[in-house]
Write an enzyme that holds these catalytic residues in place. Structure first.
Site, PDB file in Angstrom:
ATOM      1  N   SER A 279       0.641  -2.993 -10.813  1.00  0.00           N
ATOM      2  CA  SER A 279      -0.719  -2.824 -11.325  1.00  0.00           C
ATOM      3  C   SER A 279      -0.656  -2.152 -12.690  1.00  0.00           C
ATOM      4  O   SER A 279       0.295  -1.417 -12.991  1.00  0.00           O
ATOM      5  CB  SER A 279      -1.525  -1.947 -10.368  1.00  0.00           C
ATOM      6  OG  SER A 279      -2.752  -1.575 -10.973  1.00  0.00           O
TER       7      SER A 279
ATOM      8  N   TYR B 226      -3.106   5.633  -4.832  1.00  0.00           N
ATOM      9  CA  TYR B 226      -2.897   4.213  -5.169  1.00  0.00           C
ATOM     10  C   TYR B 226      -1.942   4.078  -6.353  1.00  0.00           C
ATOM     11  O   TYR B 226      -0.952   3.347  -6.295  1.00  0.00           O
ATOM     12  CB  TYR B 226      -4.243   3.550  -5.492  1.00  0.00           C
ATOM     13  CG  TYR B 226      -4.140   2.105  -5.920  1.00  0.00           C
ATOM     14  CD1 TYR B 226      -3.978   1.096  -4.977  1.00  0.00           C
ATOM     15  CD2 TYR B 226      -4.212   1.738  -7.263  1.00  0.00           C
ATOM     16  CE1 TYR B 226      -3.886  -0.236  -5.363  1.00  0.00           C
ATOM     17  CE2 TYR B 226      -4.113   0.405  -7.666  1.00  0.00           C
ATOM     18  CZ  TYR B 226      -3.956  -0.583  -6.713  1.00  0.00           C
ATOM     19  OH  TYR B 226      -3.860  -1.898  -7.102  1.00  0.00           O
TER      20      TYR B 226
HETATM   21  N1  NAD Z   1      -7.667  -6.849  -7.673  1.00  0.00           N
HETATM   22  C1  NAD Z   1      -7.162  -6.175  -8.695  1.00  0.00           C
HETATM   23  O1  NAD Z   1      -7.803  -5.902  -9.685  1.00  0.00           O
HETATM   24  C2  NAD Z   1      -5.752  -5.730  -8.669  1.00  0.00           C
HETATM   25  C3  NAD Z   1      -5.238  -5.093  -9.800  1.00  0.00           C
HETATM   26  C4  NAD Z   1      -3.920  -4.697  -9.799  1.00  0.00           C
HETATM   27  C5  NAD Z   1      -3.135  -4.930  -8.706  1.00  0.00           C
HETATM   28  N2  NAD Z   1      -3.663  -5.536  -7.605  1.00  0.00           N
HETATM   29  C6  NAD Z   1      -2.781  -5.719  -6.467  1.00  0.00           C
HETATM   30  O2  NAD Z   1      -2.774  -7.084  -6.091  1.00  0.00           O
HETATM   31  C7  NAD Z   1      -2.502  -7.173  -4.710  1.00  0.00           C
HETATM   32  C8  NAD Z   1      -3.523  -8.092  -4.051  1.00  0.00           C
HETATM   33  O3  NAD Z   1      -4.792  -7.538  -4.209  1.00  0.00           O
HETATM   34  P1  NAD Z   1      -6.145  -8.352  -4.040  1.00  0.00           P
HETATM   35  O4  NAD Z   1      -7.043  -7.846  -5.088  1.00  0.00           O
HETATM   36  O5  NAD Z   1      -5.886  -9.798  -3.979  1.00  0.00           O
HETATM   37  O6  NAD Z   1      -6.656  -7.774  -2.646  1.00  0.00           O
HETATM   38  P2  NAD Z   1      -7.082  -8.501  -1.285  1.00  0.00           P
HETATM   39  O7  NAD Z   1      -7.621  -7.427  -0.426  1.00  0.00           O
HETATM   40  O8  NAD Z   1      -7.955  -9.669  -1.575  1.00  0.00           O
HETATM   41  O9  NAD Z   1      -5.735  -9.011  -0.694  1.00  0.00           O
HETATM   42  C9  NAD Z   1      -4.781  -8.143  -0.146  1.00  0.00           C
HETATM   43  C10 NAD Z   1      -4.243  -8.765   1.112  1.00  0.00           C
HETATM   44  O10 NAD Z   1      -3.203  -7.914   1.607  1.00  0.00           O
HETATM   45  C11 NAD Z   1      -3.305  -7.892   3.007  1.00  0.00           C
HETATM   46  N3  NAD Z   1      -2.669  -6.690   3.561  1.00  0.00           N
HETATM   47  C12 NAD Z   1      -3.111  -5.424   3.526  1.00  0.00           C
HETATM   48  N4  NAD Z   1      -2.275  -4.626   4.207  1.00  0.00           N
HETATM   49  C13 NAD Z   1      -1.282  -5.394   4.680  1.00  0.00           C
HETATM   50  C14 NAD Z   1      -0.128  -5.148   5.464  1.00  0.00           C
HETATM   51  N5  NAD Z   1       0.151  -3.915   5.919  1.00  0.00           N
HETATM   52  N6  NAD Z   1       0.663  -6.177   5.765  1.00  0.00           N
HETATM   53  C15 NAD Z   1       0.375  -7.409   5.321  1.00  0.00           C
HETATM   54  N7  NAD Z   1      -0.708  -7.724   4.592  1.00  0.00           N
HETATM   55  C16 NAD Z   1      -1.531  -6.704   4.265  1.00  0.00           C
HETATM   56  C17 NAD Z   1      -4.783  -7.916   3.285  1.00  0.00           C
HETATM   57  O11 NAD Z   1      -5.044  -8.330   4.607  1.00  0.00           O
HETATM   58  C18 NAD Z   1      -5.280  -8.877   2.218  1.00  0.00           C
HETATM   59  O12 NAD Z   1      -5.344 -10.198   2.707  1.00  0.00           O
HETATM   60  C19 NAD Z   1      -2.479  -5.760  -4.165  1.00  0.00           C
HETATM   61  O13 NAD Z   1      -1.165  -5.284  -4.102  1.00  0.00           O
HETATM   62  C20 NAD Z   1      -3.231  -5.005  -5.231  1.00  0.00           C
HETATM   63  O14 NAD Z   1      -2.910  -3.647  -5.277  1.00  0.00           O
HETATM   64  C21 NAD Z   1      -4.950  -5.957  -7.571  1.00  0.00           C
END
Ligand code: NAD
Ligand code: ZN
Length: 634
Positions: A511, A524
């Protein structure tokens, strides 16, 4: 004017559409017989088919077009049923044909498919007006009729009568007596051993070019391997020309009992692989002529492991699966033939003529160029939602086989089904904080697609709180899923990557917050910083195995993200004083490029990192944040 509709070359009936058929003028096709120069030049007749084509649509006509067109019947079926090939490959197949069918089905001696075989069958039919079809020695069956229904009925009659005869007359143990210690291992042990061997087996199958795999522990396979005659029969190889192009002339058979340890099995397989390659090269050298196409690789496509099952390989999952299905057919054929008499497949030189036939080579050359990630097998965690789902979708679109892993099995399966059929994507439940669950997910991946090449540590969640409100539970949850979870997944995957010897990619979805000290984000952002340093540490450690480890720093991906939908987005929107649905646009305004970041943009970066263009890059993070000065990497 009469037209012949025939399957296109290389097509398959299960997926046949009108565009997969070729339409030819029958009068012209039959007139070709008058300019036929003889069997030595029969391949030239294929060019003549172009002058028989009706209209511009349609596929290139099948190599079997002559058989369908020259035989004087309105409908002609050509099939490769197990019972029919069993008779066709029995050493006394001609006598058996007479015994089973009298004069209604006639024996046609082995001949490579082509114009001459079409003429042979046509002449046989003219000489035997009572015949409804024939057994093609070493190959399969052909039947005919005045209507489609009659033709189908005749085909089914041949298949069923042959099967009934085999059932009624077979020796009790066609594969010989039971072998001590070669029986199928109990379910769990069998699966565990299969998963433990899979990476080595894929390395063996992929020495010349990377392959996707398919595993089966079908009863027919385990039973074959548990009986004494299996080494002799496997060596004789398959016979049906349409089958062994996918299975190669013969399989590699592990000559150790089911009870052998994984270590012993791996050591022996490595020796057998060298021997297999040398033998295949010798087969090529013995049979190749000056005009033969170049050798296409000397690795086995079918590997048999007593007590465990069969691994089959191909350029994609469907090809690998069909190769396995064909070898199960071959086992059924051998059981039938040995039950009645002796299995006697076509000669090696004839096998070679088929395998390295110029017309088959042309078919291969016509195939579209493989997609950039063809043969690569990906495991994406947290892929049922948001960024992970976009990544899985993109990797599949670029030709990869994809495993969608997430907490909820139904959501994972639904996401996989949206991406494609089970030859492309499968969904499974795996909590990345649970080491046993992750190992099971990696096992399922290697048993489903043969191996693993590309791992995306994407699972995550976000709880943004100031230090004094952050509980130890908040800290633990986020570190467990993102920091510890990625470590567990990378560790389980690395074992496979190292054993496979095919390199690989591990990508972390870190991130912007891994380097940017944003407000109220201690747990986080610290977990993200941990993930980011894992990228550098593992890039350093796994480089010698050809494994590249890189990361992506996304920011502000609102649309499609479960993190934002789960209440966090509403809170952030309130903080900034904008309606929640405008949060993405609000984040965009803060960026240098003034663009909103979507899950697909993160997926694009993952593809770029894993593509051949970045083959010399490891330990890198790519920002996908539309430009945030505070998060510049250096
Ligand atoms: N959305 C953003 O702006 C953003 C920015 C930087 C980084 N990220 C990172 O991108 C990744 C995906 O985020 P997103 O925005 O698509 O979120 P999201 O919530 O849509 O997807 C995350 C998925 O991870 C799954 N998950 C959670 N805990 C889990 C576990 N213990 N085992 C297996 N699966 C698990 C959830 O069920 C979910 O389907 C994350 O690591 C997040 O930190 C997101
Ligand atoms: Zn055929």
């Amino acid at each position: 004017m009469e037209l012949l509709w025939v399957k296109g070359s290389g097509g398959d009936l299960a997926t046949l559409t009108p565009a997969g058929l070729a339409a030819l003028r029958l009068d012209r096709l039959r007139a070709l017989a008058s300019v036929y120069p003889g069997v030595d030049r029969e391949d030239e007749m294929v060019a003549g088919f172009d002058y028989c084509l009706h209209g511009k649509e349609g596929a290139a006509p099948s190599i079997d077009t002559a058989m369908h067109g020259l035989v004087g019947a309105a409908h002609v079926d050509h099939l490769h049923p197990d019972s029919g090939i069993a008779i066709a490959t029995a050493v006394d197949g001609e006598a058996l044909t007479k015994k089973i069918f009298g004069d209604t089905v006639v024996w046609v001696p082995w001949r490579r498919p082509g114009f001459q075989l079409g003429l042979d069958i046509a002449a046989m039919k003219d000489a035997n007006p009572q015949a409804i079809g024939c057994i093609l020695g070493g190959h399969g069956i052909t039947a005919w009729g005045d209507s489609s229904a009659e033709c189908e009925g005749n085909s089914l009659h041949i298949i069923e009568a042959a099967a009934a005869y085999i059932a009624g007359h077979s020796r009790p143990e066609p594969f010989g007596p039971v072998l001590d210690r070669y029986a199928a291992l109990p379910d769990q042990e069998r699966r565990a051993k299969a998963a433990a061997l899979a990476p080595t087996l894929r390395a063996i199958a992929s020495h010349d070019k990377p392959m996707v795999g398919h595993y089966t522990d079908a009863e027919a396979v385990l039973d074959f391997l548990a009986h004494a005659e299996h080494p002799r029969l496997a060596k004789l190889g398959t016979s049906c020309p349409d089958h062994f192009l996918r299975t190669k002339v013969k399989p590699l058979v592990l000559d150790l009992p089911a009870t052998a340890s994984v270590e012993d099995a791996i050591a022996r397989l490595t020796e057998l692989h060298s021997a297999y390659r040398a033998e295949y090269q010798a087969y090529y050298d013995r049979n190749a002529t000056r005009d033969s196409p170049a050798i296409r690789g000397a690795d086995p496509l079918i590997i048999l492991v007593p007590g465990v099952g069969m691994f089959s390989y191909g350029k994609d999952k469907q090809t690998a699966r069909v190769a396995g299905e064909f070898y199960v057919n071959a086992i059924n054929v051998m059981r039938g033939a040995e039950g009645l008499s002796t299995y006697a497949p076509i000669d090696e030189s004839e096998k070679f003529r088929i395998e390295y036939w110029a017309l088959e080579e042309a078919k291969l050359q016509r195939m579209p160029k493989p997609k950039p990630l063809a043969t690569r097998i990906a495991l994406v965690t947290g892929a049922a939602s948001g960024i992970g789902k976009a990544i899985a979708t993109r990797l599949a679109a670029e030709g990869a086989c994809v495993v969608v892993a997430d907490l909820d099995p139904d959501k994972a399966a639904a996401a996989a089904a949206e991406i494609g059929g089970t030859d492309v994507a499968v969904g499974l439940a795996a909590d990345v904080t649970d080491e046993a669950a992750v190992r099971a997910a990696v096992d399922t991946t290697v048993l489903t697609f043969g191996g693993l090449d590309l791992v995306v540590n994407n699972a995550g969640l976000s709880l943004s709180k100031p230090l004094l409100e952050t509980t130890v539970a908040d800290w633990d949850l986020q570190h467990n899923v993102m920091a510890k979870g990625s470590f567990i997944v990378s560790k389980a995957a690395a074992r496979v990557l190292i054993e496979q010897k095919l390199g690989g990619d591990i990508v972390y979805i870190s991130s912007k917050n891994s380097i940017f000290a944003g407000p109220s984000n201690i747990a986080y952002s610290a977990a993200k910083a941990d993930q980011a340093h894992q990228v550098r540490l593992l890039a350093a450690e796994l480089g010698e195995h050809g494994v590249r480890v890189n990361g992506i720093n996304p920011d502000g991906v609102v649309r499609g993200s479960g993190i934002f939908a789960g209440g966090w987005g509403a809170k952030r929107a309130a903080v900034y004083g904008v309606p929640e649905e405008e949060l993405g646009a609000h984040y965009a305004k803060r960026t240098l490029l003034k663009r909103e970041v979507l899950p697909e943009h993160v997926a694009n970066a993952v593809f770029a990192l894993c593509s051949a263009d970045l083959s010399h890059t490891t330990g890198l993070h790519i920002p996908v944040d539309a430009g945030v000065t505070a998060a510049f990497l250096r």
